[in-house]
Scaffold this active site. Sequence first.
Site, PDB file in Angstrom:
ATOM      1  N   GLU A   1      48.338 -44.734  -5.041  1.00  0.00           N
ATOM      2  CA  GLU A   1      47.686 -44.449  -6.313  1.00  0.00           C
ATOM      3  C   GLU A   1      48.627 -44.454  -7.141  1.00  0.00           C
ATOM      4  OE1 GLU A   1      45.890 -40.843  -8.476  1.00  0.00           O
ATOM      5  OE2 GLU A   1      45.286 -40.568  -6.714  1.00  0.00           O
TER       6      GLU A   1
ATOM      7  N   GLY B   1      57.413 -46.822  -8.413  1.00  0.00           N
ATOM      8  CA  GLY B   1      57.271 -46.270  -6.900  1.00  0.00           C
ATOM      9  C   GLY B   1      56.534 -46.635  -5.915  1.00  0.00           C
TER      10      GLY B   1
ATOM     11  N   CYS C   1      45.739 -37.404 -13.040  1.00  0.00           N
ATOM     12  CA  CYS C   1      45.516 -39.049 -12.653  1.00  0.00           C
ATOM     13  C   CYS C   1      44.453 -39.348 -13.193  1.00  0.00           C
ATOM     14  CB  CYS C   1      45.529 -39.305 -11.135  1.00  0.00           C
ATOM     15  SG  CYS C   1      44.842 -38.168 -10.334  1.00  0.00           S
TER      16      CYS C   1
END
Length: 508
Positions: free
Chosen positions: A249, A229, A286
Amino acid sequence: MTARDFRGINPATGDALEPPYPVTDAATLEATVQSAASAADAYARTSGARRAEFLTAAAANLEALGEDIVARAMLETALPEARLRGELARTSNQLRLFAHVAQEGSWVEARLDRPDAARMPPKPDLRSMRVPLGPVVVFGASNFPLAFSVAGGDTTSALAAGCPVIVKAHPAHPGTSELAARAISEAARTSGLPEGVFGIVYDDGYGAGLTLTRHPLVQAVAFTGSRAGGLALLQAAQARPVPIPVYAEMSSVNPVVFTVAGLAQGGDALATALAASISGSGGQLCTQPGLLFVPEGETGDAFLQATATQLDQTPACTLLTRGINTAFNQGTVRLRVHPGVTAITAVPSTDTGAQAQLYSVPARDFTPDLEAEVFGPVSLAVRYDDIGEVATLVRGLEGQLTATLHADPEELSRLGDLLAALQNRAGRVLFGGFPTGVEVGHAVVHGGPFPATSIGSGTSVGTHAITRFTRLLAYQNFPDAALPPALQAANPLNLLRRVDGDWSREPV
C-alpha cells in the site's frame, strides 16, 4: 551504544529514547527465516481452532500490556493518547475477528466436483481449497504503530491463514514494536505452536527489509509506506529467480467530489467534518482526503472558506518523524509556488509544527504533478465549472484507495459517467461522509488500483485480507482419508462448500 544500535526518537522533542535497539545482524536474520521455514509445514497443518486460540491469546496479551504500549507509542510517535487507545482496541479486536475467521473456516473456499465414471471421458474426483503460502514478511507502518505494524492486519491475516510471519519493525517506533512482539511470541508459546511461527527483526535502514524480500524461503511480503519503498520491494521481489507477491500500500489522495446540491445539503456541518478529516491524526492517514473537486461560484467559495476557517483554528501538530515533517514542508511549498494554485488557509509557520493547510486551483490549471500525495494535513481543491469535466479529470487520476461523492441522491441518475470514473479509480467508493475511519469487517476493501496498492485485487483490512497469503490447491482422485478435513466427504468442519456447483453443508 555501538554503530549498529539505534534508538527510537521522540518527534516532539528530538530526544533519543532508551533503551537502544540493536540492528539484527545477518546471522540472526538468517536464523529467523530458517526458523520460520522450519515451522511452516507444521503450522499449516494446525486446525483453525488452534490458530484461533493463538490469536485470541495474542489479543489478551496485547491488552494486558496496554498501558505500557500506549505510553511508549506516545513517546515514539507524538500521537495523542486517545488515538492510540482507540488503535490498541482496533488491533486486539482485529486479532479476535481473525480468530473467528480461522475457526469458522469457510475462507478456504472448499469446492468438490464429484466423479462420474460413466461420462465420456470419465470425470475425475476433484476437490480444491486455499492453502497457506509459507513464511510471510510484514513491514511495520510509521503511521499506525499498532493496527498496521507488528500485531496489525497483515500479521494477523497471515497467521490466521497458517503462514509464519517475520515482522520488520519500523525504526520510528522500535519500543512499541518490541512490546507488541512480546504479546504475540508469548501467545505462540502458550498455545504450543512450533518455534518460528512468529519472529521480528530490527533495522534503522533498508538493508534487512531488502534481504528478507530477496530470501528464497520467503513467500510473500506485505508493506504499508511510501511509494519509493514499495517500488523498491516490488523490484527486489520480481528480480528473484522465483518472484513472489508484494502487497504494497503506497500512495493515495482519495478524491472527494462535491456537487452544488451536495454542498447545499451538507451545510456548515459538512465543512466541519471535512476539516476534521483533513487534519485528524495530523493528516497522516492513508485515506486522508487530499484532493477535492468543488464547484466554482458562491456556494463553493463559502464552503472552502468555512473549511479553511476550521483548519486555521486547528492546533499545529507534531508529525511522526523528522523525515515526514521535511517532506510535508517541501510538498506544501511546491503547492504554494505552483502556477494557478492559491492558498485559502493562513500562511503557516514552520516554527510551531505542521499546520493544516488548504489550497485551490482552477480545473484548467490542474496538472498531473498536483496529484502527488503530500503526507500530512493538507488538501487541494480543484474548482470546476461543469460536473461533466470532473469525470474526465477523475479518469486521468492514478489509482486510489477511496473516492467519495457528495451529491443529492436524485442527481445520481444523471451522474453515471462520474460514478463509473470513481469506481474505476478506487477500491472503496463512498456516498457522503469522508474516507478516514476504516471499518474492520467482512465487506470492507482497503486496496485499489496501482499505485494505491501494488496488487489491486486485494485488501489489507477486513477478513478478505486472508486470501493474499494463500494459493489454490486441487486434489484429484485422492482417498478420502488422505484429504484435508475441509475436503473430506463427511464435512467434519461443517463448512459451507460448493459441491458440483451448488452450496451445501451436507456430507457427500
